[in-house]
Write a protein that holds these residues in place. Sequence first.
Motif, PDB file in Angstrom:
ATOM      1  N   THR A   1      -7.125   4.077  -9.441  1.00 48.66           N
ATOM      2  CA  THR A   1      -7.966   3.458  -8.354  1.00 48.66           C
ATOM      3  C   THR A   1      -7.821   1.783  -8.143  1.00 48.66           C
TER       4      THR A   1
ATOM      5  N   VAL B   1      -3.933   3.662  -6.247  1.00 44.29           N
ATOM      6  CA  VAL B   1      -4.860   4.291  -5.145  1.00 44.29           C
ATOM      7  C   VAL B   1      -5.310   5.547  -5.634  1.00 44.29           C
TER       8      VAL B   1
ATOM      9  N   VAL C   1      -9.626   6.709   1.009  1.00 39.42           N
ATOM     10  CA  VAL C   1      -8.417   6.357   0.234  1.00 39.42           C
ATOM     11  C   VAL C   1      -8.436   4.836  -0.201  1.00 39.42           C
ATOM     12  N   GLN C   2      -8.538   4.699  -1.687  1.00 42.88           N
ATOM     13  CA  GLN C   2      -9.103   3.172  -2.085  1.00 42.88           C
ATOM     14  C   GLN C   2      -8.058   2.722  -3.022  1.00 42.88           C
TER      15      GLN C   2
ATOM     16  N   ALA D   1      -3.799   1.386  -0.914  1.00 39.27           N
ATOM     17  CA  ALA D   1      -4.447   2.204  -0.360  1.00 39.27           C
ATOM     18  C   ALA D   1      -3.730   2.068   1.284  1.00 39.27           C
ATOM     19  N   MET D   2      -4.081   0.762   1.527  1.00 38.01           N
ATOM     20  CA  MET D   2      -3.752   0.767   3.125  1.00 38.01           C
ATOM     21  C   MET D   2      -2.315   1.041   3.427  1.00 38.01           C
TER      22      MET D   2
ATOM     23  N   ARG E   1     -12.274   0.894   7.765  1.00 42.02           N
ATOM     24  CA  ARG E   1     -12.110  -0.028   6.432  1.00 42.02           C
ATOM     25  C   ARG E   1     -13.462  -0.274   5.811  1.00 42.02           C
TER      26      ARG E   1
ATOM     27  N   GLY F   1     -15.601   1.615   2.122  1.00 44.37           N
ATOM     28  CA  GLY F   1     -15.323   2.233   0.941  1.00 44.37           C
ATOM     29  C   GLY F   1     -16.409   2.088  -0.280  1.00 44.37           C
TER      30      GLY F   1
ATOM     31  N   GLU G   1     -12.659  -1.872  -4.204  1.00 46.80           N
ATOM     32  CA  GLU G   1     -11.256  -1.875  -3.827  1.00 46.80           C
ATOM     33  C   GLU G   1     -11.162  -2.102  -2.282  1.00 46.80           C
ATOM     34  N   ASP G   2     -10.038  -2.305  -1.867  1.00 47.08           N
ATOM     35  CA  ASP G   2      -9.663  -2.212  -0.520  1.00 47.08           C
ATOM     36  C   ASP G   2      -9.265  -0.798  -0.106  1.00 47.08           C
ATOM     37  N   GLY G   3      -9.260  -0.424   1.124  1.00 45.72           N
ATOM     38  CA  GLY G   3      -8.963   0.753   1.547  1.00 45.72           C
ATOM     39  C   GLY G   3      -9.842   1.224   2.741  1.00 45.72           C
TER      40      GLY G   3
END
Length: 367
Positions: A44, A48, A154-155, A159-160, A193, A195, A199-201
Amino acid sequence: MTTETLKKTPLYDWHAANGGRMVDFTGWSMPVQYTSIINEHNATRNAVGLFDVSHMARFRFDGANALAFIDGLVTRKVADLKPGRIRYGLVCKEDGGILDDILTYHLQDSEGKSYVWMVVNAGNREKIAAWIQERLPADVTFTDYTEQTAMIAVQGPKAMAIAQEYIEGDISDLKYYQGREANILSHPGLVSRTGYTGEDGVELTVPAENAIKTWEALHVAAAEVGGHAVGLGARDTLRLEAAMPLYGHELSEEITPLQAGLGFALSWDHEFIGKTALEAIDQNTLPVRVGLEMQDRRVPREHYPLYSGDQQIGEVTSGSQSPTLSSPIAMGYVAPQFAAEGTLVDVDVRGKRHAAKVVPLPFYKRK
């Protein structure tokens, strides 16, 4: 609860067939890990991770006054929430204790009709539903969509790109804490958006009957870039590094938002349940949440007592070896005079004292 009486998410069969070690989590049968917590954690952070978070409660509110109604229940002002925006907040009792921390979404359907979506912690689903329904006005409709839908997080840094492969329409313009309806694998869904990993995701909500199809497509794409399905074990180490509080650990009905360091989630310019009590409480007399970094290799765990000399000053609420930092970390509550950064305290680990230092939160912040 027995295995037969535990609730199951729409992805249960996939977890059971693909190495998920299933455990009871707030009445749901959930995967704690598939391979190892460290592998899933690092996947992660570096690529991801896919998380089944379908056990989280999902409520919908319809009616012209839905947003105004929710505004009076949550600590964070949402009456001014624009369509497509999401806001973190808390639901408090009259005495200021935390009933839950929640996300409020202001969304629009394909015809432009506004509605409110709320995500609630799994273990608090019935409690918060009852709290809401006791106060629900006649012109607002409440629907629990938890068991009609699945929610997949989804992180990670990739992820994006992974999620975009299966979502119609460009999601690169979605900023943190924004969301909207979108077709996911050609079926209606919701993308946000948000989580719980640092992290982003995104988090994707899809009809229950489309859950496995969506998960498997994401899983194949994630595996190609070093990603992994992730269980509750790594979800906990990820959120701990990011200093995200967990209900039942850092948050409870005996803890106030200010004790928990969640002052940003209090909007004093609107009325909400618990506001009067919170304004009256002398916060300088109450334990506060802190970060702790062990000075040796001992791993602190929940409920381990914290000492200064012979005086017990608090206890650990969450603790683990940090896979990212390669050191033991914890969050806990201490008397306010011991909360300053750099303060040394002792953690009682099975009857032996081990030094820890109060450090700033979060432990980890992505670049």
